[in-house]
Design a protein around this motif. Structure first.
Motif, short mmCIF file in Angstrom:
data_model
loop_
_atom_site.label_atom_id
_atom_site.label_comp_id
_atom_site.label_asym_id
_atom_site.label_seq_id
_atom_site.Cartn_x
_atom_site.Cartn_y
_atom_site.Cartn_z
N TYR A 158 -9.04 14.91 -29.99
CA TYR A 158 -9.29 13.52 -29.57
C TYR A 158 -10.73 13.11 -29.80
N SER A 159 -11.66 14.00 -29.52
CA SER A 159 -13.08 13.72 -29.71
C SER A 159 -13.81 15.04 -29.90
N ASP A 160 -15.12 14.99 -30.01
CA ASP A 160 -15.89 16.22 -30.17
C ASP A 160 -15.80 17.13 -28.94
N THR A 161 -15.48 16.54 -27.81
CA THR A 161 -15.48 17.31 -26.57
C THR A 161 -14.10 17.48 -25.94
N GLN A 162 -13.10 16.80 -26.47
CA GLN A 162 -11.80 16.82 -25.80
C GLN A 162 -10.65 16.82 -26.81
N SER A 163 -9.61 17.58 -26.49
CA SER A 163 -8.35 17.57 -27.22
C SER A 163 -7.23 17.18 -26.25
N ILE A 164 -6.11 16.72 -26.81
CA ILE A 164 -4.96 16.32 -26.00
C ILE A 164 -3.80 17.27 -26.29
N LEU A 165 -3.30 17.91 -25.26
CA LEU A 165 -2.14 18.79 -25.36
C LEU A 165 -0.88 18.00 -25.03
N THR A 166 0.08 17.99 -25.96
CA THR A 166 1.41 17.46 -25.67
C THR A 166 2.27 18.61 -25.18
N ALA A 167 2.91 18.44 -24.03
CA ALA A 167 3.69 19.53 -23.43
C ALA A 167 4.93 18.96 -22.76
N PHE A 168 5.88 19.84 -22.49
CA PHE A 168 7.10 19.47 -21.77
C PHE A 168 7.11 20.24 -20.46
N SER A 169 7.10 19.51 -19.35
CA SER A 169 7.02 20.17 -18.04
C SER A 169 8.37 20.13 -17.33
N ARG A 170 8.59 21.14 -16.52
CA ARG A 170 9.82 21.17 -15.72
C ARG A 170 9.84 20.04 -14.71
N GLN A 171 8.70 19.73 -14.12
CA GLN A 171 8.65 18.77 -13.00
C GLN A 171 8.49 17.32 -13.44
N GLN A 172 7.74 17.08 -14.53
CA GLN A 172 7.39 15.72 -14.91
C GLN A 172 7.93 15.29 -16.28
N GLY A 173 8.60 16.17 -16.99
CA GLY A 173 9.05 15.83 -18.33
C GLY A 173 7.89 15.91 -19.31
N ARG A 174 7.89 15.06 -20.29
CA ARG A 174 6.84 15.07 -21.32
C ARG A 174 5.52 14.63 -20.70
N LYS A 221 -16.77 25.26 -27.50
CA LYS A 221 -16.72 26.66 -27.89
C LYS A 221 -16.90 27.61 -26.71
N GLY A 222 -16.91 27.06 -25.51
CA GLY A 222 -17.12 27.89 -24.34
C GLY A 222 -15.95 28.81 -24.06
N ARG A 223 -16.17 29.73 -23.13
CA ARG A 223 -15.15 30.73 -22.79
C ARG A 223 -13.87 30.09 -22.25
N GLU A 224 -14.02 29.13 -21.34
CA GLU A 224 -12.84 28.49 -20.75
C GLU A 224 -12.09 27.67 -21.78
N ALA A 225 -12.83 26.98 -22.65
CA ALA A 225 -12.18 26.19 -23.69
C ALA A 225 -11.38 27.10 -24.62
N SER A 226 -11.93 28.23 -24.97
CA SER A 226 -11.23 29.18 -25.85
C SER A 226 -9.99 29.74 -25.16
N ARG A 227 -10.09 30.01 -23.88
CA ARG A 227 -8.94 30.55 -23.13
C ARG A 227 -7.81 29.53 -23.08
N LEU A 228 -8.14 28.26 -22.83
CA LEU A 228 -7.12 27.23 -22.75
C LEU A 228 -6.48 26.97 -24.12
N ARG A 229 -7.28 27.05 -25.17
CA ARG A 229 -6.70 26.88 -26.51
C ARG A 229 -5.71 28.00 -26.81
N ALA A 230 -6.02 29.22 -26.39
CA ALA A 230 -5.10 30.34 -26.60
C ALA A 230 -3.80 30.13 -25.82
N LEU A 231 -3.90 29.61 -24.61
CA LEU A 231 -2.71 29.34 -23.81
C LEU A 231 -1.88 28.20 -24.39
N SER A 232 -2.52 27.33 -25.18
CA SER A 232 -1.86 26.11 -25.65
C SER A 232 -1.26 26.25 -27.03
#
Length: 239
Positions: free
Chosen positions: A13-29, A38-49
């Motif tokens: 989305y921008s230099d600092t943010q991305s948008i994850l499209t997901a399907f949730s059990r509780q809320q739908g899309r 490039k931080g540690r938390e950002a890398s961890r979330l990208r791996a999960l996504s």
């Protein structure tokens, strides 16, 4: 609020943010904000996504909020081979792309459970089952979405009318039907499950023809699936 999600795709989305499209059990899309640094938390979330990740996270649901925050995320299932096997990665990417095009915005626990179970089976699949997974996944997804063809109308020699999902003695005037051999193959797919998909023997050409037919069927009944074509082209080169 804690929600369970199946990750589909990430868009920068921008230099600092991305948008994850997901399907949730509780809320739908849902759309969720991810850090793009490039931080540690950002890398961890990208791996999960990565496509078809099954994740639980904390978020804040508010009226009018289109993009949700994603906090305290943790995997609900660990699919090691989906992350280490290049073919399975592409299969997961293709399945996630199809889902992102056909699922609506409403919650659907049956659909969520189907995708989660299918992902587990892909993670455990051997090479032949992995090659056949896209065909099995697409066919069984049609059952969950309520658009599967009526296989009770099949007899040998009949043609599958792609518009109404029934086998007919003669070709319909609109021309949207399969050849006799393809119509028989379509009926055979009703016997394919995640348990036996590795037992089906397709050549590369046959697998491509069957996949194209299912995507064409979906485009008639659900939504145009042109967005999955690029992923499918890459996947074909690997099968």
């Amino acid at each position: 609020m804690r929600i369970s999600i199946i990750t589909l795709k990430v868009t920068r989305y921008s230099d600092t943010q991305s948008i994850l499209t997901a399907f949730s059990r509780q809320q739908g899309r849902v759309a969720m904000a991810l850090p793009a640094g490039k931080g540690r938390e950002a890398s961890r979330l990208r791996a999960l996504s990565m496509p078809l990740g099954i994740v639980e996270c904390e978020t804040d649901i508010r009226p009018g909020r289109d993009v949700l925050p994603m906090r305290q995320a943790r995997p609900l299932s660990v699919h090691a081979s989906l992350r280490s096997n290049p073919l399975k990665q592409m299969v997961a990417m293709f399945a996630a792309e199809v889902l992102s095009l056909v699922i609506g915005g409403e919650p659907d626990e049956k659909l969520f459970d189907f995708v989660a179970a299918a992902t587990d089976r892909l993670d455990r699949a051997d090479s032949r089952a992995t090659a056949n997974f896209p065909v099995c996944f697409l066919y069984r997804l049609g059952e969950i979405l309520g658009v599967e063809p009526d296989v009770s109308t099949f007899t040998k020699g009949r043609l599958l009318d792609m518009r109404d999902g029934r086998w007919r003695m003669t070709a319909p005037l609109h021309g949207e039907c399969l050849s006799p051999s393809a119509s028989e193959a379509a009926a055979m797919l009703s016997r394919m499950t995640f348990d036996n998909m590795g037992a089906f023997r397709f050549s590369r050409e046959e697998r491509a023809e069957v996949t194209d037919a299912i995507l064409r069927y979906y485009s008639i009944h659900l939504s145009p699936l042109g967005g999955a074509a690029k992923t499918l082209d890459v996947l074909r080169s690997m099968l």
